[in-house]
Enzyme design. Structure first.
Site, short mmCIF file in Angstrom:
data_model
loop_
_atom_site.label_atom_id
_atom_site.label_comp_id
_atom_site.label_asym_id
_atom_site.label_seq_id
_atom_site.Cartn_x
_atom_site.Cartn_y
_atom_site.Cartn_z
N CYS A 10 -16.54 1.24 0.11
CA CYS A 10 -15.35 0.43 0.43
C CYS A 10 -14.96 0.54 1.90
O CYS A 10 -14.28 -0.34 2.41
CB CYS A 10 -14.19 0.85 -0.46
SG CYS A 10 -13.79 2.60 -0.31
N ARG A 42 0.88 -1.18 0.00
CA ARG A 42 0.00 0.00 0.00
C ARG A 42 0.91 1.21 0.00
O ARG A 42 1.66 1.43 0.96
CB ARG A 42 -0.92 0.00 1.23
CG ARG A 42 -1.63 1.31 1.42
CD ARG A 42 -2.77 1.27 2.42
NE ARG A 42 -3.89 0.50 1.90
CZ ARG A 42 -5.13 0.53 2.40
NH1 ARG A 42 -5.39 1.31 3.44
NH2 ARG A 42 -6.10 -0.19 1.88
N HIS A 52 -7.21 0.50 -6.69
CA HIS A 52 -7.45 -0.37 -5.52
C HIS A 52 -8.06 -1.67 -6.07
O HIS A 52 -9.24 -1.98 -5.84
CB HIS A 52 -8.39 0.33 -4.54
CG HIS A 52 -8.33 -0.23 -3.15
ND1 HIS A 52 -7.51 -1.27 -2.79
CD2 HIS A 52 -9.00 0.11 -2.01
CE1 HIS A 52 -7.68 -1.53 -1.50
NE2 HIS A 52 -8.58 -0.72 -1.00
N ARG A 95 -13.47 -8.97 1.29
CA ARG A 95 -12.05 -8.70 1.07
C ARG A 95 -11.24 -9.96 1.40
O ARG A 95 -10.30 -10.31 0.70
CB ARG A 95 -11.58 -7.53 1.96
CG ARG A 95 -12.20 -6.18 1.65
CD ARG A 95 -11.81 -5.66 0.27
NE ARG A 95 -10.37 -5.55 0.12
CZ ARG A 95 -9.63 -4.52 0.56
NH1 ARG A 95 -10.21 -3.50 1.13
NH2 ARG A 95 -8.32 -4.49 0.37
N ASP A 135 -17.51 6.56 -2.19
CA ASP A 135 -16.29 6.51 -1.39
C ASP A 135 -16.04 7.94 -0.88
O ASP A 135 -16.68 8.89 -1.34
CB ASP A 135 -15.11 5.99 -2.26
CG ASP A 135 -13.79 5.89 -1.50
OD1 ASP A 135 -13.83 5.82 -0.25
OD2 ASP A 135 -12.72 5.87 -2.14
N GLN A 146 -9.87 -4.35 -3.77
CA GLN A 146 -11.19 -3.88 -3.35
C GLN A 146 -12.22 -4.17 -4.44
O GLN A 146 -13.32 -4.65 -4.17
CB GLN A 146 -11.12 -2.36 -3.09
CG GLN A 146 -12.44 -1.74 -2.68
CD GLN A 146 -12.85 -2.09 -1.27
OE1 GLN A 146 -12.07 -1.95 -0.34
NE2 GLN A 146 -14.07 -2.57 -1.09
N1 CP Z 1 -11.35 -0.44 2.05
C1 CP Z 1 -10.09 -0.51 2.52
O1 CP Z 1 -9.13 -0.71 1.79
O2 CP Z 1 -9.99 -0.35 3.87
P1 CP Z 1 -8.63 -0.16 4.68
O3 CP Z 1 -8.08 1.19 4.30
O4 CP Z 1 -9.05 -0.22 6.13
O5 CP Z 1 -7.68 -1.25 4.31
N1 NVA Z 2 -10.16 6.40 -1.65
C1 NVA Z 2 -9.78 6.01 -0.32
C2 NVA Z 2 -9.96 4.55 -0.15
C3 NVA Z 2 -9.56 4.00 1.20
C4 NVA Z 2 -9.75 2.52 1.29
C5 NVA Z 2 -8.34 6.43 -0.06
O1 NVA Z 2 -7.50 6.28 -0.95
O2 NVA Z 2 -8.05 6.91 1.04
#
Ligand code: CP
Ligand code: NVA
Length: 291
Positions: free
Chosen positions: A250, A102, A129, A278, A210, A132
């Site tokens: 999400c 990440r 993502h 997930r 989101d 997801q």
């Molecule tokens: N939706 C998602 O990726 O959640 P987290 O940021 O908690 O991993």
């Molecule tokens: N769009 C959000 C998703 C988090 C899971 C971000 O990037 O923070």
């Protein structure tokens, strides 16, 4: 060796096979063990941003598959500061059988993957993502069975989550509409962009939203809260979709901004099914890439 950095990395047949494998692992064993397909294997998990779902579901998924996961925070290894990204990648990939990353910037994941000796999985970047999106489509299939002719309407920021979701839904035969303010369109082909949110959700089977301010965009908060006015998913909007439409997010959600508390807690909301999926979706991805 295959990586999973973005939806383009697999074709539709591969996604259907992942979805079937996820459904089978979910169905066959309600405790989620479903076979120790990754016994003796180790997953490295590099996180530059916070996470609940992604981190925990990958770690638990590896355990359930008979493997092990090592959680590595950015400051632990100083990727790009203490050591160049390519050096971290060439060391770590001699220890582990796969790596989830990440990252703030998608370039970091791509640079790592370019020299990695083992598969790399994108656990969220500024652009995509994809894990997801697989869990989300699994959730849609569970609730709607057939994807052909179904309409998925994403309301809000054309961000990382939106791009991967729109690409995968389009690839698997859904009609995809994104309702967003001008300047926030996702760079995805084959979908419809609509600035009139009420028009967009008409006849929708799925409404998805989101956050308006993603991790790393905090400096833009004031501008974004202004720009996204009128793009909140509330009950009036949900009523314009099909009566059996599902509402997705999400998570984490900012109630009172992109979604109202009422919609979030309504029977049409499937947000916790998505969160659970997930785990199942990623176990299928792990078995495909590391198995
Ligand atoms: N939706 C998602 O990726 O959640 P987290 O940021 O908690 O991993
Ligand atoms: N769009 C959000 C998703 C988090 C899971 C971000 O990037 O923070």
């Amino acid at each position: 060796m295959q990586h999973f950095l973005k939806i383009d990395d697999f074709n539709s047949a591969e996604f259907w096979s992942i979805l079937e494998s996820a459904m089978s692992m979910k169905r066959d064993d309600s405790f989620g063990t479903g076979g120790l397909h990754l016994e003796g294997k180790t997953l490295g998990m590099i996180f530059e941003k916070p996470s609940n779902r992604t981190r925990v579901s990958f770690e638990v998924g590896m355990f359930q598959l008979g493997g092990h996961a090592v959680y590595i925070q950015k400051q632990d290894i100083g990727m790009g500061s203490r050591e160049p990204i390519a050096d971290v990648a060439r060391v770590l990939s001699r220890y582990v059988d796969g790596v989830v990353i990440r990252a703030m910037s998608h370039d970091t994941i791509a640079e790592f993957a370019a020299v990695s000796l083992v598969p790399v999985i994108n656990g969220l970047s500024d652009l995509y993502h994809p894990c997801q999106a697989v869990a989300d489509v699994l959730t849609i299939v569970e609730h709607k069975e057939n994807l052909q002719g179904r309409k998925m309407v994403y309301v809000g920021d054309g961000n990382n989550v939106c791009v991967s979701l729109a690409q995968l839904c389009h690839l698997l035969g859904m009609e995809v509409v994104v309702a967003c303010p001008r300047g926030y369109e996702p760079p995805v082909t084959g979908i419809t962009i609509e600035s009139d949110v009420r028009k967009a959700v008409a006849n929708a089977d799925v409404i998805y939203t989101d956050v308006w301010v993603s991790m790393g965009q905090e400096a833009e908060t004031e501008k974004r809260l202004t720009d996204f006015k009128g793009f909140m998913v509330d009950m009036d909007l949900v009523k314009l979709a099909k009566p059996d439409a599902i509402v997705m997010h999400c998570l984490p959600a900012q109630r009172g901004f992109e979604i109202t508390h009422e919609v979030f807690e309504s029977p049409q909301s499937v947000v916790f099914d998505q969160a659970e999926n997930r785990l199942h979706a990623q176990k299928a991805i792990l078995v495909k890439l590391l198995g």
